[in-house]
Design a protein around this motif. Structure first.
Motif, short mmCIF file in Angstrom:
data_model
loop_
_atom_site.label_atom_id
_atom_site.label_comp_id
_atom_site.label_asym_id
_atom_site.label_seq_id
_atom_site.Cartn_x
_atom_site.Cartn_y
_atom_site.Cartn_z
N LEU A 46 44.12 39.15 30.80
CA LEU A 46 45.01 40.20 30.31
C LEU A 46 46.32 40.21 31.08
N TRP A 47 46.23 40.12 32.39
CA TRP A 47 47.44 40.21 33.20
C TRP A 47 48.37 39.01 32.97
N ARG A 48 47.80 37.87 32.73
CA ARG A 48 48.60 36.65 32.53
C ARG A 48 49.04 36.47 31.09
N GLY A 49 48.67 37.38 30.21
CA GLY A 49 49.09 37.29 28.82
C GLY A 49 48.31 36.31 28.00
N ALA A 55 40.45 45.79 41.12
CA ALA A 55 40.98 45.29 42.39
C ALA A 55 41.73 43.98 42.20
N ARG A 56 41.22 43.14 41.31
CA ARG A 56 41.91 41.87 41.04
C ARG A 56 43.26 42.12 40.36
N LEU A 57 43.31 43.08 39.45
CA LEU A 57 44.59 43.42 38.82
C LEU A 57 45.60 43.89 39.85
N LEU A 58 45.15 44.72 40.79
CA LEU A 58 46.05 45.17 41.85
C LEU A 58 46.52 44.00 42.71
N GLU A 59 45.60 43.08 43.00
CA GLU A 59 45.96 41.90 43.80
C GLU A 59 47.00 41.05 43.08
#
Length: 390
Positions: free
Chosen positions: A115-118, A152-156
């Motif tokens: 999700l974070w990387r699109g 936690a990974r999203l925050l990282e």
């Protein structure tokens, strides 16, 4: 974007098995994946098997000594250290426990990364949602807290605001504990009142540490709450909080144990209301989180009648191909249910509660209604801490 929706699935997650007669029967995962296929939804998503969460990932939330204890119990279940919550009635040790738990965690972490990387807009891991695991202990059928690890990974990775909404019948205590002091994470849990259900936490007054006041929000629902009250509580709390917080990613936990047939709890919610909240979470992700939505499973112990249907609806909604509640369930799947469980499988994708109706909070507060009292207690405790009116 390479795929709009990812379905996280590795058959090896069914190795998360506490043994015969334990409520957390992995057949619920097998039957969910099978129903997703029987209705053709796996053709509407990208099915992904993410890698197992490694030591450094697990340590984003869990203490090193606890991970070591899980490894030891996994290698020799008879040696499980109960001071870590292992080898108990709720969390019996079993061979391969570390590997199966870390694999489930890896699916949620992998989904968060996508999700974070699109690489995806939505992702579903119905094997996840193990929200009771604490940094240093197993609890409530949960060994590693995949939901907290994904956050936690999203925050990282650089996320500054992540919202977590938990509609399991049990309080999302492990996720709340993991981010109790972190203002970057908003945790919202709607659950049966702690007076009547494990883990006896999730009171409205639990609102976060001094540096993150208002970062934890809890709605403690009276036992017996049904569709109208459950939906009224959700819409009286969640949308306003998300509108204020504006998360970059929305993580939701969809334990199916709010259902009136669940054997371990006391709410009276239908499959149709569960589906309505799933739709609402999808819409809220698009309205406030640019569509980034990680949807997880969780509890649910009516393993043939309820869980597969609820989570198949979740997959369909995430895939943009929602299943019509009137849909007849394929006979082949019902035969599989009987072969695996000796139970008769459900016939349709509904409990017949359509349409699901509820009264908005703006329609007025009834001081004699226990549900309204619960909602107001939450709004009074948490909303002013966020600069919102109770």
């Amino acid at each position: 974007m390479s795929g709009r929706t990812q379905l996280m699935w590795d058959e090896a997650v069914t190795g998360y098995d506490f043994g015969r007669d334990h409520p957390m029967d992995p057949v619920r995962l097998v039957l969910t994946r099978s129903l997703v296929g029987a209705l053709g939804l796996d053709r509407e998503v990208t099915v992904v098997a993410a890698k197992t969460a490694g030591e450094s990932t697990l340590r984003l939330v869990h203490r090193e000594d606890y991970i070591d204890a899980v490894r030891a119990a996994s290698a020799d279940p008879a040696s499980a250290d109960q001071s870590y919550g292992l080898g108990t009635t709720d969390d019996p040790a079993f061979a391969g426990m570390h590997e199966a738990s870390a694999l489930i965690a890896g699916q949620s972490v992998g989904a968060a990364e996508a999700l974070w990387r699109g690489e995806a807009l939505h992702a579903v891991n119905f094997a996840g949602g193990l929200h009771h695991a604490m940094p240093g202990a197993a609890s409530g059928f949960c060994v590693y807290n995949d939901a907290a690890l994904a956050i936690a990974r999203l925050l990282e990775l650089g996320a500054e605001r992540v919202a977590y909404v938990d509609v399991d019948v049990h309080h999302g205590d492990g996720v709340q504990a993991a981010f109790w002091e972190d203002p970057r994470v908003l945790t919202v849990s709607l659950h049966e009142h702690p007076r009547t259900l494990f883990p006896q936490t999730g009171w409205p007054e639990e609102t976060g540490a001094d540096g993150a006041r208002g970062g934890a929000v809890n709605v403690a629902l009276p036992a017996g709450t049904g569709d109208g009250g459950w939906l009224r509580a959700f819409h009286a709390v969640v949308p306003e909080l998300l509108a204020d917080f504006r998360p970059q990613v929305l993580v939701t936990q969809h334990g199916a144990d709010t259902h009136f047939e669940d054997p371990l709890a006391h709410l009276a919610v239908s499959l149709d209301a569960q589906r309505a909240v799933q739709v609402a979470c999808h819409d809220l992700a698009h309205e406030y989180a640019d569509g980034r939505w990680l949807a997880l499973g969780g509890g649910g112990y009516a393993v043939a009648e309820v869980v597969p249907r609820s989570w198949t609806h979740l997959v369909g909604i995430a895939a943009g191909k929602p299943v019509d509640p009137a849909t007849m369930i394929p006979e082949g799947w019902r035969q599989e249910v009987y072969a695996r469980t000796r139970q008769l499988g459900p016939v349709r994708m509904t409990d017949g509660r359509r349409p699901v109706s509820w009264a908005s909070w703006e329609d007025g507060y009834d001081p004699a209604d226990r549900l309204d009292q619960a909602v107001l207690a939450t709004r009074r405790a948490a909303f002013p801490l966020r600069g919102l009116l109770p």
